[in-house]
Scaffold this active site. Structure first.
Site, short mmCIF file in Angstrom:
data_model
loop_
_atom_site.label_atom_id
_atom_site.label_comp_id
_atom_site.label_asym_id
_atom_site.label_seq_id
_atom_site.Cartn_x
_atom_site.Cartn_y
_atom_site.Cartn_z
N LYS A 87 33.93 13.29 -1.79
CA LYS A 87 32.92 12.23 -1.70
C LYS A 87 32.51 11.83 -3.11
CE LYS A 87 28.72 11.62 1.02
NZ LYS A 87 27.64 12.42 1.57
C1 E4P Z 1 25.91 10.82 4.01
O1 E4P Z 1 27.04 10.87 3.68
C2 E4P Z 1 24.74 10.69 3.12
O2 E4P Z 1 24.78 11.66 2.12
C3 E4P Z 1 23.48 10.80 3.91
O3 E4P Z 1 23.64 10.19 5.16
C4 E4P Z 1 22.26 10.30 3.19
O4 E4P Z 1 21.16 10.30 4.05
P1 E4P Z 1 19.63 10.13 3.56
O5 E4P Z 1 19.41 8.72 3.20
O6 E4P Z 1 18.82 10.55 4.74
O7 E4P Z 1 19.49 11.05 2.39
#
Ligand code: E4P
Length: 227
Positions: A87
């Site tokens: 990622k």
């Molecule tokens: C997913 O890949 C993201 O890291 C995550 O959904 C972020 O979510 P948040 O906005 O609740 O931190």
């Protein structure tokens, strides 16, 4: 639409997996920190998740800030297990690292996507998954779902054959807070929703289902007592 779980907590992953409808996992540094994880254990922990979810994509986020750093860490993360997806954030360094790693056959999930141009750039750089965030727009009183609609429509307009190792791009609706986010994402044709454990539980349960279960239980007790 497929369901991923958005957590680094092994117990939450194991429970969601036991329901039989989990298609993948996404993690990020904040989620890992929330498990009490230490820096030295980060890669072993990602490996544990990948082993627990063998055959399912598990996104492990690089914490490097330069393209070189992301490439180096991305190679290490991808080498941990075949189901690890690296990622990376959508920014100049992230796009460059995405291109380099995708050319080596590594699957990339481009994260922190807040606009259609960012999503299109990520797909062109070889991203296998693109993660537009919904909830963080809602946090600042903007409409996350309409931004998601733009991303889905723009990415689905094109054929991404040859751009990454699988020749397809899937959209992961991220920053999901509520069952309604899941519904709206599915109505738009997003491929995946990655959902935190608590929100996933809210998707499973419905007050009327609970009421129905309670009344079946009470009626069945009467049948047993009359027997
Ligand atoms: C997913 O890949 C993201 O890291 C995550 O959904 C972020 O979510 P948040 O906005 O609740 O931190």
């Amino acid at each position: 639409m497929k369901f991923f779980i958005d957590t680094a907590d092994l117990d939450e992953i194991a429970e969601a997996k036991s329901w039989g409808c989990l298609a993948g996992v996404t993690t990020n540094p904040s989620l890992y920190a929330r498990t009490g994880g230490k820096l030295a254990d980060f890669e072993p922990h990602m490996l544990k998740i990948a082993e627990l979810c063998e055959g399912l994509p598990v996104s492990a986020e690089s914490t490097a800030t330069t393209a070189e750093g992301m490439i180096e860490e991305g190679r290490r993360l991808a080498g941990l297990a075949p189901n690890i997806v690296v990622k990376l954030p959508v920014c100049e360094a992230g796009l460059a690292a995405c291109r380099a790693l995708a050319d080596e056959g590594v699957r990339i999930n481009m994260t922190l996507v807040f606009s259609a141009p960012q999503a299109l750039l990520a797909a062109n750089a070889g991203a296998r998954y693109i993660s537009p965030f919904v909830g963080r727009f809602d946090d600042i009183a903007q409409d996350g779902i309409s931004q998601l609609a733009d991303v889905v429509a723009c990415v689905k307009n094109y054929d991404w054959a040859g751009r990454n190792v699988d020749g397809e791009v899937e959209i992961i609706t991220a920053s999901v807070r509520t069952p309604n986010h899941v519904t709206q994402a599915a109505l738009l044709g997003a491929d995946i929703a990655t959902v935190p454990f608590a929100a996933l539980k809210k998707c499973v349960r419905h007050p009327l289902t609970d009421q129905g279960l309670a009344s079946f239980e009470a009626d069945w007790k009467k049948v047993v007592e009359q027997a």
